[in-house]
Design a protein around this motif. Structure first.
Motif, PDB file in Angstrom:
ATOM      1  N   GLY A 139       5.807  -5.831  -0.579  1.00 44.86           N
ATOM      2  CA  GLY A 139       6.231  -5.669   0.801  1.00 44.86           C
ATOM      3  C   GLY A 139       6.239  -4.206   1.211  1.00 44.86           C
ATOM      4  N   MET A 140       6.708  -3.366   0.302  1.00 49.55           N
ATOM      5  CA  MET A 140       6.713  -1.930   0.561  1.00 49.55           C
ATOM      6  C   MET A 140       5.294  -1.380   0.663  1.00 49.55           C
ATOM      7  SD  MET A 140       8.442   1.131  -1.712  1.00 49.55           S
ATOM      8  CE  MET A 140      10.051   0.333  -1.663  1.00 49.55           C
ATOM      9  N   LEU A 141       4.396  -1.906  -0.180  1.00 46.31           N
ATOM     10  CA  LEU A 141       2.995  -1.467  -0.139  1.00 46.31           C
ATOM     11  C   LEU A 141       2.374  -1.784   1.210  1.00 46.31           C
ATOM     12  CD1 LEU A 141       0.410  -0.386  -1.521  1.00 46.31           C
ATOM     13  CD2 LEU A 141       0.001  -2.725  -2.340  1.00 46.31           C
ATOM     14  N   ILE A 142       2.595  -3.015   1.699  1.00 53.28           N
ATOM     15  CA  ILE A 142       2.043  -3.395   3.004  1.00 53.28           C
ATOM     16  C   ILE A 142       2.631  -2.521   4.106  1.00 53.28           C
ATOM     17  CG2 ILE A 142       1.870  -5.221   4.722  1.00 53.28           C
ATOM     18  CD1 ILE A 142       1.906  -7.257   2.541  1.00 53.28           C
ATOM     19  N   ALA A 143       3.956  -2.418   4.134  1.00 56.68           N
ATOM     20  CA  ALA A 143       4.621  -1.692   5.213  1.00 56.68           C
ATOM     21  C   ALA A 143       4.200  -0.232   5.261  1.00 56.68           C
ATOM     22  CB  ALA A 143       6.132  -1.801   5.050  1.00 56.68           C
ATOM     23  N   ARG A 144       4.211   0.427   4.121  1.00 54.99           N
ATOM     24  CA  ARG A 144       3.980   1.874   4.116  1.00 54.99           C
ATOM     25  C   ARG A 144       2.502   2.233   4.221  1.00 54.99           C
ATOM     26  NH1 ARG A 144       7.159   4.621  -0.549  1.00 54.99           N
ATOM     27  NH2 ARG A 144       6.833   6.456   0.767  1.00 54.99           N
ATOM     28  N   SER A 145       1.619   1.284   3.908  1.00 56.97           N
ATOM     29  CA  SER A 145       0.184   1.549   4.094  1.00 56.97           C
ATOM     30  C   SER A 145      -0.107   1.883   5.551  1.00 56.97           C
ATOM     31  CB  SER A 145      -0.640   0.342   3.652  1.00 56.97           C
ATOM     32  OG  SER A 145      -0.440  -0.768   4.520  1.00 56.97           O
ATOM     33  N   ARG A 146       0.635   1.269   6.470  1.00 56.48           N
ATOM     34  CA  ARG A 146       0.419   1.525   7.898  1.00 56.48           C
ATOM     35  C   ARG A 146       0.705   2.976   8.254  1.00 56.48           C
ATOM     36  NH1 ARG A 146       4.296  -3.211  10.027  1.00 56.48           N
ATOM     37  NH2 ARG A 146       5.687  -1.960   8.709  1.00 56.48           N
ATOM     38  N   TYR A 147       1.740   3.535   7.642  1.00 59.04           N
ATOM     39  CA  TYR A 147       2.094   4.918   7.957  1.00 59.04           C
ATOM     40  C   TYR A 147       1.047   5.890   7.408  1.00 59.04           C
ATOM     41  CZ  TYR A 147       6.397   2.266   8.455  1.00 59.04           C
ATOM     42  OH  TYR A 147       7.322   1.311   8.783  1.00 59.04           O
ATOM     43  N   LEU A 148       0.491   5.565   6.244  1.00 63.05           N
ATOM     44  CA  LEU A 148      -0.550   6.425   5.695  1.00 63.05           C
ATOM     45  C   LEU A 148      -1.812   6.343   6.553  1.00 63.05           C
ATOM     46  CD1 LEU A 148      -0.154   5.863   1.834  1.00 63.05           C
ATOM     47  CD2 LEU A 148       0.833   7.653   3.286  1.00 63.05           C
ATOM     48  N   PHE A 149      -2.094   5.149   7.092  1.00 59.60           N
ATOM     49  CA  PHE A 149      -3.240   5.024   7.998  1.00 59.60           C
ATOM     50  C   PHE A 149      -3.010   5.865   9.253  1.00 59.60           C
ATOM     51  CE2 PHE A 149      -5.737   3.151  11.396  1.00 59.60           C
ATOM     52  CZ  PHE A 149      -6.972   2.948  10.788  1.00 59.60           C
ATOM     53  N   ILE A 150      -1.801   5.771   9.822  1.00 61.04           N
ATOM     54  CA  ILE A 150      -1.488   6.578  11.009  1.00 61.04           C
ATOM     55  C   ILE A 150      -1.633   8.065  10.699  1.00 61.04           C
ATOM     56  CG2 ILE A 150       0.380   7.265  12.562  1.00 61.04           C
ATOM     57  CD1 ILE A 150       1.382   4.353  12.406  1.00 61.04           C
ATOM     58  N   ARG A 151      -1.089   8.485   9.566  1.00 59.45           N
ATOM     59  CA  ARG A 151      -1.166   9.900   9.189  1.00 59.45           C
ATOM     60  C   ARG A 151      -2.605  10.380   9.108  1.00 59.45           C
ATOM     61  NH1 ARG A 151      -2.364  12.751   4.603  1.00 59.45           N
ATOM     62  NH2 ARG A 151      -1.224  14.710   4.261  1.00 59.45           N
ATOM     63  N   ASN A 152      -3.470   9.564   8.502  1.00 63.39           N
ATOM     64  CA  ASN A 152      -4.849   9.997   8.275  1.00 63.39           C
ATOM     65  C   ASN A 152      -5.753   9.761   9.470  1.00 63.39           C
ATOM     66  OD1 ASN A 152      -3.962  10.744   5.780  1.00 63.39           O
ATOM     67  ND2 ASN A 152      -5.099   9.223   4.625  1.00 63.39           N
ATOM     68  N   GLN A 267       8.063  12.052  12.300  1.00 60.67           N
ATOM     69  CA  GLN A 267       9.283  12.060  11.482  1.00 60.67           C
ATOM     70  C   GLN A 267       9.360  10.862  10.543  1.00 60.67           C
ATOM     71  OE1 GLN A 267      11.408  14.664  11.296  1.00 60.67           O
ATOM     72  NE2 GLN A 267       9.831  15.589  12.582  1.00 60.67           N
ATOM     73  N   ILE A 268       8.358   9.990  10.561  1.00 60.05           N
ATOM     74  CA  ILE A 268       8.328   8.880   9.611  1.00 60.05           C
ATOM     75  C   ILE A 268       8.209   9.461   8.203  1.00 60.05           C
ATOM     76  CG2 ILE A 268       7.003   6.872   8.823  1.00 60.05           C
ATOM     77  CD1 ILE A 268       6.168   6.453  11.744  1.00 60.05           C
ATOM     78  N   ARG A 269       9.072   9.025   7.307  1.00 58.79           N
ATOM     79  CA  ARG A 269       9.173   9.652   5.986  1.00 58.79           C
ATOM     80  C   ARG A 269       7.849   9.648   5.233  1.00 58.79           C
ATOM     81  NH1 ARG A 269      10.921   8.079   0.628  1.00 58.79           N
ATOM     82  NH2 ARG A 269      11.175   5.930   1.326  1.00 58.79           N
ATOM     83  N   SER A 270       7.153   8.528   5.239  1.00 60.56           N
ATOM     84  CA  SER A 270       5.887   8.461   4.499  1.00 60.56           C
ATOM     85  C   SER A 270       4.860   9.419   5.063  1.00 60.56           C
ATOM     86  CB  SER A 270       5.336   7.028   4.520  1.00 60.56           C
ATOM     87  OG  SER A 270       6.146   6.159   3.767  1.00 60.56           O
ATOM     88  N   ILE A 271       4.902   9.630   6.378  1.00 63.74           N
ATOM     89  CA  ILE A 271       3.974  10.577   7.007  1.00 63.74           C
ATOM     90  C   ILE A 271       4.362  12.006   6.649  1.00 63.74           C
ATOM     91  CG2 ILE A 271       3.218  11.503   9.232  1.00 63.74           C
ATOM     92  CD1 ILE A 271       3.290   8.655  10.319  1.00 63.74           C
ATOM     93  N   ARG A 272       5.659  12.306   6.683  1.00 66.88           N
ATOM     94  CA  ARG A 272       6.119  13.662   6.379  1.00 66.88           C
ATOM     95  C   ARG A 272       5.874  14.046   4.925  1.00 66.88           C
ATOM     96  NH1 ARG A 272      11.043  14.282   6.021  1.00 66.88           N
ATOM     97  NH2 ARG A 272      11.908  12.222   6.521  1.00 66.88           N
ATOM     98  N   VAL A 337      -7.567  12.279  -2.428  1.00 64.29           N
ATOM     99  CA  VAL A 337      -6.766  11.083  -2.221  1.00 64.29           C
ATOM    100  C   VAL A 337      -5.435  11.475  -1.579  1.00 64.29           C
ATOM    101  CG1 VAL A 337      -5.663  11.162  -4.490  1.00 64.29           C
ATOM    102  CG2 VAL A 337      -5.906   8.969  -3.321  1.00 64.29           C
ATOM    103  N   THR A 338      -4.932  10.611  -0.698  1.00 62.22           N
ATOM    104  CA  THR A 338      -3.592  10.788  -0.127  1.00 62.22           C
ATOM    105  C   THR A 338      -2.600  10.048  -1.005  1.00 62.22           C
ATOM    106  OG1 THR A 338      -4.505  10.891   2.127  1.00 62.22           O
ATOM    107  CG2 THR A 338      -2.162  10.412   1.905  1.00 62.22           C
ATOM    108  N   HIS A 339      -1.456  10.669  -1.291  1.00 63.75           N
ATOM    109  CA  HIS A 339      -0.472   9.978  -2.118  1.00 63.75           C
ATOM    110  C   HIS A 339       0.936  10.349  -1.693  1.00 63.75           C
ATOM    111  CE1 HIS A 339       0.246  13.597  -4.796  1.00 63.75           C
ATOM    112  NE2 HIS A 339      -0.965  13.893  -4.327  1.00 63.75           N
ATOM    113  N   VAL A 340       1.858   9.406  -1.950  1.00 69.19           N
ATOM    114  CA  VAL A 340       3.260   9.596  -1.595  1.00 69.19           C
ATOM    115  C   VAL A 340       4.096   8.823  -2.607  1.00 69.19           C
ATOM    116  CG1 VAL A 340       3.397   7.595  -0.031  1.00 69.19           C
ATOM    117  CG2 VAL A 340       4.902   9.573   0.345  1.00 69.19           C
TER     118      VAL A 340
END
Length: 343
Positions: A139-152, A267-272, A337-340
């Motif tokens: 669930g965390m993988l699905i949710a946070r993948s969106r923030y990495l897509f937005i960031r990139n 300010q989204i944590r995964s993006i920051r 690669v992007t990583h968090v």
């Protein structure tokens, strides 16, 4: 087994349809209707194919795939900007204070104001994980993948981001909030209105809903009790949103009264906290021998974007990855690669 988040395509229709039938209602971003899902996939394909790097009226649809079996076991979506084609309505909980000199008393009334404050914001939504996979951090993988897509793809998204959480649905599939508010003005029950909204949007609400404030004190106790309350299945999602920096600022869904969470996009944590590094090695010793850190990994642009979990270790000049994570993403030494952090 290894899972990857990837862009959805036309071949995923049946998988999405089967998942949509499991949502239990009130899940407008994933309707159990083939035509509506086909339209979403077509809109998503157009968004992934668009090459100009600007904010537009895009919908990006992703799926969670088991790379060992090819099965699709989850999905999520990102709307680049809501309310561009028709108004995006929410209720904003406010207050009206009045004073009576004769009685010597001040009265405070909580009210629901029909609002378009959130128009133009990006929205993360449509998250569904197959019940058989609700463990292991997927669930965390699905949710946070969106923030990495937005960031990139930052230029394609707004400076504000929202997430609508499904409200309380009773055992009969009805909505106490709908019955107490909107249902009084429409000749349809919640299930019919929900289905219509999923297929055609909520413009009919804008056309028929009274524009004056609704006094919460005049609602039924059942309706009042669910204002701003997420569906029990959405409580974990609400906690994950809060961990990313989202907050509830008194906006609720006009259908079921569920909370709408908001945050400044940057300010989204995964993006920051995400960072980009060059891969300098693929090391089989990572993970199995308690070396490295398990992190979310992302690579690729638009339709080629992919996210998975992998093991990462800092090295001189970059990072090392485990072979599994590298293989899922098609990463070789010399690539970026992007990583968090996972937690």
């Amino acid at each position: 087994m290894t899972f990857v988040i990837r862009s959805a395509n036309a071949d995923d229709l049946q998988h999405l349809y089967e998942m949509a039938k499991r949502t239990g209602g009130g899940f407008t971003n994933l309707p159990p209707d083939r035509k509506a899902l086909i339209a979403k996939l077509e809109r998503g394909a157009a968004a992934f194919a668009r090459t100009d790097d600007e904010l537009g009226d895009d919908l990006f649809v992703f799926v969670l795939e088991n790379t060992a079996t090819g099965e699709v076991r989850g999905t999520c979506q990102i709307f680049s900007a809501v309310g561009l084609k028709w108004p995006f309505y929410s209720y904003r909980i406010g207050a009206l204070t009045q004073h009576s000199e004769e009685l010597g008393r001040t009265f405070r009334a909580d009210i629901l104001n029909l609002s378009t404050d959130l128009e133009g914001a990006s929205e993360v939504g449509g998250l569904f994980l197959h019940p058989g996979e609700r463990a292991g951090g997927l669930g965390m993988l699905i949710a946070r993948s969106r923030y990495l897509f937005i960031r990139n793809h930052r230029a394609r998204f707004a400076d504000r981001c929202i997430a609508e959480l499904r409200g309380v649905i009773d055992e009969a599939g009805g909505s106490p909030f709908w019955d107490g508010v909107a249902g009084r003005f429409f000749g349809m029950n919640f299930q019919d209105a929900d289905e219509f909204n999923a297929k055609f949007g909520n413009q009919f609400i804008a056309d028929l809903m009274p524009k004056h404030p609704v006094y919460i004190a005049m609602l039924s106790e059942a309706a009042k009790a669910v204002i701003g309350v997420p569906h029990p299945s959405g409580r974990a999602a609400m906690r994950m949103l809060e961990e990313e920096g989202f907050a509830w600022e008194n906006y609720i869904d006009i259908f079921d009264g569920g909370p709408t969470m908001t945050v400044r996009t940057d300010q989204i944590r995964s993006i920051r906290e995400a960072q980009d590094d060059q891969v300098v090695a693929i090391d089989p010793a990572l993970g199995d021998h308690k070396r490295g850190d398990k992190r979310l990994l992302a690579t690729g642009k638009l339709a080629g974007f992919r996210t998975t979990y992998g093991w990462v270790e800092q090295r001189e000049g970059g990072i090392a990855l485990d072979p599994g994570g590298a293989a899922v993403l098609g990463i070789e030494p010399g690539m970026s690669v992007t990583h968090v952090a996972r937690g």
